[in-house]
Enzyme design. Structure first.
Site, PDB file in Angstrom:
ATOM      1  N   GLU A   1      21.553  -0.050  -0.219  1.00 30.80           N
ATOM      2  CA  GLU A   1      20.134   0.170  -0.563  1.00 30.80           C
ATOM      3  C   GLU A   1      19.472  -1.148  -0.964  1.00 30.80           C
ATOM      4  O   GLU A   1      18.280  -1.357  -0.699  1.00 30.80           O
ATOM      5  CB  GLU A   1      20.024   1.226  -1.676  1.00 30.80           C
ATOM      6  CG  GLU A   1      20.302   2.625  -1.123  1.00 30.80           C
ATOM      7  CD  GLU A   1      20.948   3.581  -2.100  1.00 30.80           C
ATOM      8  OE1 GLU A   1      20.911   3.333  -3.316  1.00 30.80           O
ATOM      9  OE2 GLU A   1      21.521   4.592  -1.641  1.00 30.80           O
TER      10      GLU A   1
ATOM     11  N   SER B   1      28.901  10.078   0.418  1.00 29.02           N
ATOM     12  CA  SER B   1      29.046  11.536   0.349  1.00 29.02           C
ATOM     13  C   SER B   1      30.451  11.983  -0.045  1.00 29.02           C
ATOM     14  O   SER B   1      30.945  13.011   0.422  1.00 29.02           O
ATOM     15  CB  SER B   1      28.623  12.188   1.669  1.00 29.02           C
ATOM     16  OG  SER B   1      27.259  11.906   1.939  1.00 29.02           O
TER      17      SER B   1
ATOM     18  N   GLU C   1      31.267   1.338   2.357  1.00 26.53           N
ATOM     19  CA  GLU C   1      30.308   2.435   2.411  1.00 26.53           C
ATOM     20  C   GLU C   1      29.566   2.414   3.746  1.00 26.53           C
ATOM     21  O   GLU C   1      28.598   1.657   3.913  1.00 26.53           O
ATOM     22  CB  GLU C   1      29.299   2.306   1.269  1.00 26.53           C
ATOM     23  CG  GLU C   1      29.920   2.362  -0.097  1.00 26.53           C
ATOM     24  CD  GLU C   1      28.926   2.834  -1.153  1.00 26.53           C
ATOM     25  OE1 GLU C   1      29.249   3.792  -1.858  1.00 26.53           O
ATOM     26  OE2 GLU C   1      27.834   2.264  -1.246  1.00 26.53           O
TER      27      GLU C   1
ATOM     28  N   GLY D   1      24.489   9.501   0.973  1.00 25.98           N
ATOM     29  CA  GLY D   1      23.450  10.458   0.609  1.00 25.98           C
ATOM     30  C   GLY D   1      23.074  11.411   1.729  1.00 25.98           C
ATOM     31  O   GLY D   1      22.083  12.122   1.648  1.00 25.98           O
TER      32      GLY D   1
ATOM     33  N   ASN E   1      27.950   5.711  -9.185  1.00 24.85           N
ATOM     34  CA  ASN E   1      26.783   4.856  -9.010  1.00 24.85           C
ATOM     35  C   ASN E   1      25.573   5.758  -9.188  1.00 24.85           C
ATOM     36  O   ASN E   1      25.216   6.504  -8.294  1.00 24.85           O
ATOM     37  CB  ASN E   1      26.813   4.226  -7.607  1.00 24.85           C
ATOM     38  CG  ASN E   1      25.531   3.475  -7.280  1.00 24.85           C
ATOM     39  OD1 ASN E   1      24.758   3.145  -8.169  1.00 24.85           O
ATOM     40  ND2 ASN E   1      25.311   3.205  -5.998  1.00 24.85           N
TER      41      ASN E   1
ATOM     42  N   LYS F   1      22.492   5.103  -9.411  1.00 24.28           N
ATOM     43  CA  LYS F   1      21.254   4.661  -8.760  1.00 24.28           C
ATOM     44  C   LYS F   1      20.084   4.787  -9.746  1.00 24.28           C
ATOM     45  O   LYS F   1      20.285   4.606 -10.937  1.00 24.28           O
ATOM     46  CB  LYS F   1      21.035   5.443  -7.459  1.00 24.28           C
ATOM     47  CG  LYS F   1      22.307   5.424  -6.584  1.00 24.28           C
ATOM     48  CD  LYS F   1      22.101   5.909  -5.200  1.00 24.28           C
ATOM     49  CE  LYS F   1      23.422   5.821  -4.432  1.00 24.28           C
ATOM     50  NZ  LYS F   1      23.295   6.170  -3.023  1.00 24.28           N
TER      51      LYS F   1
ATOM     52  N   HIS G   1      24.871  -3.414  -2.662  1.00 19.03           N
ATOM     53  CA  HIS G   1      24.782  -2.032  -2.181  1.00 19.03           C
ATOM     54  C   HIS G   1      23.849  -1.980  -0.971  1.00 19.03           C
ATOM     55  O   HIS G   1      22.866  -2.722  -0.893  1.00 19.03           O
ATOM     56  CB  HIS G   1      24.265  -1.125  -3.301  1.00 19.03           C
ATOM     57  CG  HIS G   1      24.379   0.323  -2.944  1.00 19.03           C
ATOM     58  ND1 HIS G   1      23.431   0.973  -2.186  1.00 19.03           N
ATOM     59  CD2 HIS G   1      25.354   1.226  -3.196  1.00 19.03           C
ATOM     60  CE1 HIS G   1      23.817   2.233  -2.006  1.00 19.03           C
ATOM     61  NE2 HIS G   1      24.975   2.415  -2.599  1.00 19.03           N
TER      62      HIS G   1
HETATM   63  P1  PGA Z   1      26.517   9.129  -2.131  1.00 19.00           P
HETATM   64  O1  PGA Z   1      26.234   7.598  -2.498  1.00 19.00           O
HETATM   65  O2  PGA Z   1      27.818   9.505  -2.771  1.00 19.00           O
HETATM   66  O3  PGA Z   1      25.343   9.886  -2.712  1.00 19.00           O
HETATM   67  O4  PGA Z   1      26.576   9.218  -0.644  1.00 19.00           O
HETATM   68  C1  PGA Z   1      27.270   6.655  -2.505  1.00 19.00           C
HETATM   69  C2  PGA Z   1      26.701   5.287  -2.813  1.00 19.00           C
HETATM   70  O5  PGA Z   1      25.620   4.972  -2.312  1.00 19.00           O
HETATM   71  O6  PGA Z   1      27.306   4.506  -3.559  1.00 19.00           O
END
Ligand code: PGA
Length: 249
Positions: free
Chosen positions: A96, A213, A166, A172, A9, A11, A94
């Site tokens: 976010e 992560s 998630e 992140g 992903n 982003k 997601h």
């Molecule tokens: P990350 O993001 O691996 O940077 O923690 C995962 C995601 O938000 O899909």
């Protein structure tokens, strides 16, 4: 058996130039992967990404899709627009989007329906915040998010959907859920799917990824867990070597 699926992903990262460079490096590194490999890229990179990965084992994904077929929705992108560019997977809901853009369980469900109606495979994100975890609400949040996301979705569509668990506090942040914890929490989601549909559906048709992560260091431990069918990878998907190491856990 459920085939593992590892999706990047990206982003809001990579212009077309960056997309070409990253995918050119990635293609040979993942050519012999056993997992299904997907890159979910920003809208403006989709066409270029599709050209570069043509004929490879990497599949094309987008990061969101609108629920309406077309119309007065300034700034939005429809399922038809994605299909025309060869998109196969699309991230929906997601955290976010839920956190910054007003995404709700209802709009997630509407997007899932729109995606499936056009033959796109939604990667449906669910997960609890730190506050919800500390408040003992993990199960109730996941049951609610999962139930609402799949409202009015027919059993025949389950093989075309992927769920990504998630935990918001792990995205992140460098904090990963322990493999055991991720496994146990994904089991809650799988049980929910068994109740909504059937035991066989949950066991054999629904793939559930872990995300948050996930990186070359922890991928093999996470992927060894029986409930974890793959990963949704943010930060580590932006470097070809790192992503390939996760893909090949
Ligand atoms: P990350 O993001 O691996 O940077 O923690 C995962 C995601 O938000 O899909």
């Amino acid at each position: 058996m459920r085939q593992p699926i590892i999706a990047g992903n990206w982003k809001m990262n990579n212009t077309i130039a960056g997309t070409k460079a990253l995918l050119t490096d990635l293609i040979p590194l993942v050519a012999d992967a056993k997992a299904e490999v997907v890159v979910c890229v920003p809208y403006t990179d989709i066409a270029a990404a599709g050209e570069i990965i043509k004929g490879t084992n990497i599949k094309l994904g987008a990061e969101n899709v609108h629920w309406a077929e077309k119309g007065a929705f300034t700034g939005e992108i429809s399922a038809d627009m994605l299909v025309e560019l060869g998109v196969e997977y699309v991230v929906v809901g997601h955290s976010e989007r839920r956190q910054y853009f007003g995404e709700t369980d209802q709009t997630v469900n509407a997007r899932v329906k729109a995606a499936l109606a056009k033959g796109l495979k939604p990667i449906i994100c669910v997960g609890e915040t730190l506050e919800e975890r500390e408040g003992g609400l993990v199960e109730s949040v996941l049951v609610r998010q999962t139930t609402e996301a799949f409202k009015d979705i027919d059993k025949s569509q389950l093989e075309n959907t992927v769920i990504a668990y998630e935990p918001v506090w792990a995205i992140g942040t460098g904090k990963t859920a322990t493999a055991q914890d991720a496994n146990d929490t994904i089991a809650i989601i799988r049980n929910t799917m068994a109740e909504l549909y059937c035991k066989d559906c949950a066991e054999n048709k629904v793939r559930i990824q872990y995300g948050g992560s996930m990186n070359p260091k922890n991928a093999s431990e996470l992927m060894a867990m029986p409930q974890i069918d793959g990963g949704l990878i943010g930060g580590a998907s932006l470097k070809a070597v790192d992503f390939s190491q996760v893909v090949k856990y």
